[in-house]
Design an enzyme around this catalytic site. Structure first.
Site, PDB file in Angstrom:
ATOM      1  N   GLU A 183       1.017  -1.032   0.112  1.00 15.84           N
ATOM      2  CA  GLU A 183      -0.253   0.247  -0.187  1.00 15.84           C
ATOM      3  C   GLU A 183       0.815   1.134   0.032  1.00 15.84           C
ATOM      4  O   GLU A 183       0.575   2.173  -0.716  1.00 15.84           O
ATOM      5  CB  GLU A 183      -1.069  -0.192   0.809  1.00 15.84           C
ATOM      6  CG  GLU A 183      -1.966   1.431   1.497  1.00 15.84           C
ATOM      7  CD  GLU A 183      -3.237   0.937   0.773  1.00 15.84           C
ATOM      8  OE1 GLU A 183      -3.693  -0.137   0.109  1.00 15.84           O
ATOM      9  OE2 GLU A 183      -2.988   2.065   0.279  1.00 15.84           O
ATOM     10  N   HIS A 219       0.399  -9.257  -2.664  1.00 15.90           N
ATOM     11  CA  HIS A 219      -0.487  -8.994  -2.458  1.00 15.90           C
ATOM     12  C   HIS A 219      -1.193  -9.168  -4.095  1.00 15.90           C
ATOM     13  O   HIS A 219      -0.881  -8.097  -4.680  1.00 15.90           O
ATOM     14  CB  HIS A 219      -1.282  -7.729  -2.579  1.00 15.90           C
ATOM     15  CG  HIS A 219      -2.143  -6.839  -1.844  1.00 15.90           C
ATOM     16  ND1 HIS A 219      -2.955  -5.635  -3.411  1.00 15.90           N
ATOM     17  CD2 HIS A 219      -3.299  -6.856  -1.248  1.00 15.90           C
ATOM     18  CE1 HIS A 219      -4.495  -5.272  -2.643  1.00 15.90           C
ATOM     19  NE2 HIS A 219      -4.242  -6.420  -1.830  1.00 15.90           N
ATOM     20  N   ARG A 255      -5.089 -15.540   1.039  1.00 16.07           N
ATOM     21  CA  ARG A 255      -6.482 -14.408   2.059  1.00 16.07           C
ATOM     22  C   ARG A 255      -7.335 -14.324   0.992  1.00 16.07           C
ATOM     23  O   ARG A 255      -6.730 -14.109   0.017  1.00 16.07           O
ATOM     24  CB  ARG A 255      -5.903 -13.648   2.839  1.00 16.07           C
ATOM     25  CG  ARG A 255      -6.846 -12.147   3.502  1.00 16.07           C
ATOM     26  CD  ARG A 255      -6.779 -11.070   3.275  1.00 16.07           C
ATOM     27  NE  ARG A 255      -6.549 -10.710   1.618  1.00 16.07           N
ATOM     28  CZ  ARG A 255      -6.145  -9.046   1.443  1.00 16.07           C
ATOM     29  NH1 ARG A 255      -6.444  -8.119   1.896  1.00 16.07           N
ATOM     30  NH2 ARG A 255      -6.123  -8.600  -0.095  1.00 16.07           N
ATOM     31  N   THR A 266     -12.298   0.376   1.038  1.00 12.25           N
ATOM     32  CA  THR A 266     -10.363   1.699   0.474  1.00 12.25           C
ATOM     33  C   THR A 266     -11.255   2.647  -0.419  1.00 12.25           C
ATOM     34  O   THR A 266     -10.370   3.282  -0.756  1.00 12.25           O
ATOM     35  CB  THR A 266     -11.513   0.446  -1.330  1.00 12.25           C
ATOM     36  OG1 THR A 266     -11.655  -0.950  -0.615  1.00 12.25           O
ATOM     37  CG2 THR A 266     -10.162   0.856  -2.458  1.00 12.25           C
ATOM     38  N   HIS A 293      -8.571  -3.256   6.894  1.00 11.34           N
ATOM     39  CA  HIS A 293      -7.837  -2.425   5.645  1.00 11.34           C
ATOM     40  C   HIS A 293      -8.488  -1.229   5.367  1.00 11.34           C
ATOM     41  O   HIS A 293      -9.753  -1.354   4.982  1.00 11.34           O
ATOM     42  CB  HIS A 293      -7.993  -3.556   4.262  1.00 11.34           C
ATOM     43  CG  HIS A 293      -6.645  -2.074   3.380  1.00 11.34           C
ATOM     44  ND1 HIS A 293      -5.407  -2.277   3.331  1.00 11.34           N
ATOM     45  CD2 HIS A 293      -7.034  -1.386   3.144  1.00 11.34           C
ATOM     46  CE1 HIS A 293      -4.623  -1.341   2.810  1.00 11.34           C
ATOM     47  NE2 HIS A 293      -5.801  -0.432   2.306  1.00 11.34           N
ATOM     48  N   HIS A 319      -9.063   2.485   4.331  1.00 14.68           N
ATOM     49  CA  HIS A 319      -8.221   4.104   4.183  1.00 14.68           C
ATOM     50  C   HIS A 319      -8.536   5.698   5.305  1.00 14.68           C
ATOM     51  O   HIS A 319      -9.884   5.338   5.988  1.00 14.68           O
ATOM     52  CB  HIS A 319      -9.030   4.309   2.933  1.00 14.68           C
ATOM     53  CG  HIS A 319      -7.392   3.364   1.439  1.00 14.68           C
ATOM     54  ND1 HIS A 319      -7.080   4.657   1.527  1.00 14.68           N
ATOM     55  CD2 HIS A 319      -7.337   2.336   1.579  1.00 14.68           C
ATOM     56  CE1 HIS A 319      -5.872   3.071   0.425  1.00 14.68           C
ATOM     57  NE2 HIS A 319      -6.677   2.437   0.687  1.00 14.68           N
ATOM     58  N   HIS A 326      -1.302  22.489  32.633  1.00 18.01           N
ATOM     59  CA  HIS A 326      -1.088  21.694  32.653  1.00 18.01           C
ATOM     60  C   HIS A 326       0.643  21.047  33.185  1.00 18.01           C
ATOM     61  O   HIS A 326       0.786  20.181  33.822  1.00 18.01           O
ATOM     62  CB  HIS A 326      -0.636  21.168  30.965  1.00 18.01           C
ATOM     63  CG  HIS A 326      -2.419  20.872  30.187  1.00 18.01           C
ATOM     64  ND1 HIS A 326      -2.259  20.662  29.284  1.00 18.01           N
ATOM     65  CD2 HIS A 326      -2.979  22.376  30.699  1.00 18.01           C
ATOM     66  CE1 HIS A 326      -3.797  20.920  29.474  1.00 18.01           C
ATOM     67  NE2 HIS A 326      -4.340  21.430  29.582  1.00 18.01           N
TER      68      HIS A 326
END
Ligand code: ACO
Ligand code: AKG
Length: 489
Positions: free
Chosen positions: A69, A128, A188, A222, A249, A251, A346
């Site tokens: 990817e 892939h 897969r 996707t 997966h 995006h 803080h």
């Protein structure tokens, strides 16, 4: 309530220690009194996964896809040397799988795939490929441990990408899966664009491939359209249909990639795809570092026992370098201000106990926290801590006066650490010497004027407040009606 971070004896980047104003301290106890509202729950993280028998939050695996990817990221170009360095770094980090670009993409991609398979890494190597026999045949010959096969199932992709109907997809998937299994490889099957696919189509194909013994099915968002709740629903439904593992997966087009990954695990997914810095098509996928942050908070023990978190920054630097991007300032864990605390409120609390404003211990990632003190939002506790570091000791009243000077200057212009240190030093010097040093050298005439005016204003304001308080007290004015100074002359 936040889970406490582990005790960190490590100094911050600015040398700040974590403890009461710079003094390192054991934080076994909270600073507040224990009560039913503040039970000091140290041993159990409230962020522990909800008790769901399907949840895999405490036993997930990572399929690291920077070399697949990530290669689809607009600026990515990895030659073999780069791929080897990245693969080795990911292996050292402890990812479970490394996914590589399809060997069908180009001759060099095929050679790279073979070369990485020969490295003898601990991580399993996947490639892939499209759901067709030609790609599968090339892939099984490269030496990979497994194939991630994908085909679009949404009407968009069926119509405009590959043009195949669900019957064709199912038949081809079965043919490819059986072939890959016959070669002794992991397999897969994934439906690209799952969240815009018909649910009945999806469950039907997943069920068919599960029956013939696929190792995992994959759900892919996707286009980054899914929300965490949609993810939970789909994965949970699928969990009831297939017995194989479930890879996911996500995006990040709408910023949900980490949350979606987490929800997928809660719903029973077993594997999450990541890439370093999240690089991938468009704005990418679930980032490895961000997922680690999320999972560390959910199950610290599992994450620390499996992944070498201290390597994260090096891997990110390596990949950022190859793809020629800067690591964003707000990056999870490694962004330059991921552990920087600025506002005085803080800073004080962090100095007393880092758990007040941190749920992740930076030391787990080999990072350190930074307590910012060079700004008008600082407070006397932060300045006292800084003065301690400089070896300059004053009374609390003096620290407060010194802080007021720093804030007055910070109202005139942006100040640097050096400026703040100079003021602390000069202020301290002036307390003990007859000679009066200017608080800050090198101010322009204009800045000097503004600084003096700011100081005068500050003193005038204080005096007014004192007089108001005296007048109020003398007149015994009710609190709601007390005098408020509008402006200082
Ligand atoms: C969502 C994702 O990220 S999926 C993974 C994407 N990865 C890649 O694309 C890998 C890099 N790609 C490439 O190198 C090339 O696209 C190749 C080698 C795979 C194919 O190149 P080409 O044959 O020139 O085709 P092109 O890229 O123009 O179009 C894609 C082809 O794959 C087919 N296809 C698309 N998806 C799939 C799929 N999942 N399974 C099977 N076939 C598919 C399309 O029908 C199209 O074939 P056609 O033009 O012959 O009808
Ligand atoms: O193979 C998969 O599951 C994911 C493929 C992909 O990159 C995507 O759908 O975005």
């Amino acid at each position: 309530m936040c889970p406490p971070v582990e005790e960190t004896p490590v100094n911050g980047a600015n040398g700040h220690q974590n403890g009461t104003n710079g003094t390192s301290r054991n934080h076994d106890d909270f600073t507040a009194i224990q009560s039913s509202h503040n039970p000091h729950p140290h041993h159990k993280s409230p962020y522990q996964p909800v008790g769901d028998f399907l949840s895999n939050v405490s036993r997930f695996k990572i399929i690291e896809s920077t070399l697949r990817e990530g290669e689809q990221f607009a600026n990515a170009y990895f030659d073999l040397d780069a791929k080897i360095k990245i693969a080795k770094a990911l292996d050292d980090f402890g990812v479970d799988y490394i996914e590589l670009t399809s060997p069908a993409a180009s001759e060099q991609s095929r050679r790279d795939c073979e070369a990485i398979c020969k490295l003898g890494l601990k991580a399993k190597i996947l490639t892939h490929v499209r759901c067709n026999m030609e790609d599968a045949r090339i892939a099984v010959e490269t030496g990979v441990d497994g194939l991630d096969v994908v085909i679009g199932t949404s009407s968009y992709l069926r119509e405009y990408s590959h043009g195949k109907d669900m019957t064709y997809i199912k038949n081809t998937a079965i043919e490819v899966i059986e072939f890959v299994k016959s070669k002794g490889k992991e397999i897969r099957f994934s439906s690209e664009d799952s969240f815009r696919s018909d649910l009945v189509d999806l469950l039907s194909i997943y069920s068919a491939v599960d029956k013939i013994g696929v190792n995992r099915v994959g759900i892919a968002d996707t286009v980054g359209c899914a929300s965490p709740r949609q993810v939970y629903d789909l994965v949970r439904t699928l969990r009831g249909v297939v017995s194989c593992d479930i890879e996911t997966h996500f995006h990040n087009d709408t910023g949900c990639s980490i949350a979606n990954a987490y929800c997928a695990l809660e719903a029973g997914a077993t594997h999450i795809d990541t890439s370093v810095l999240g690089i991938g098509e468009r704005n990418g996928i679930t980032p490895l570092g961000g997922l680690m942050a999320r999972m560390l908070v959910a199950d610290r023990h599992y994450v620390l026992s499996k992944y070498n978190l201290k390597k994260l920054k090096d891997i990110e630097d390596l990949v950022a370098d190859y793809v020629e991007v800067n690591i964003p300032f707000n990056n999870y864990i490694t962004g330059f201000c991921a552990f920087t605390h600025k506002a005085g409120i803080h800073a004080k609390a962090i100095l007393n106990n880092p758990s007040t404003y941190e749920i992740i211990n930076p030391a787990d990632f080999g990072m350190s926290r930074y307590v910012h003190f060079a700004s008008r939002l600082t407070g006397w506790n932060a300045i006292k801590s800084r003065a301690d570091q400089l070896g300059l000791h004053m009374t609390d009243a003096q620290y407060k006066a010194c802080t007021a000077k720093i804030k007055a200057l910070a109202d005139v212009r942006k100040i640097a650490i050096d400026d703040t240190d100079s003021i602390i030093r000069a202020f301290h010097f002036n307390l003990h010497n007859d000679e009066e040093r200017p608080l800050l050298e090198g101010l322009t005439v204009e800045e000097q004027k503004k600084f003096l005016a700011a100081e005068r204003e500050l003193n005038g304001e204080k005096e007014k407040r004192r007089l108001d308080a005296t007048a109020d007290a003398e007149a015994e004015v009710p609190v709601s009606k007390k005098t408020r100074t509008e402006a200082v002359a």
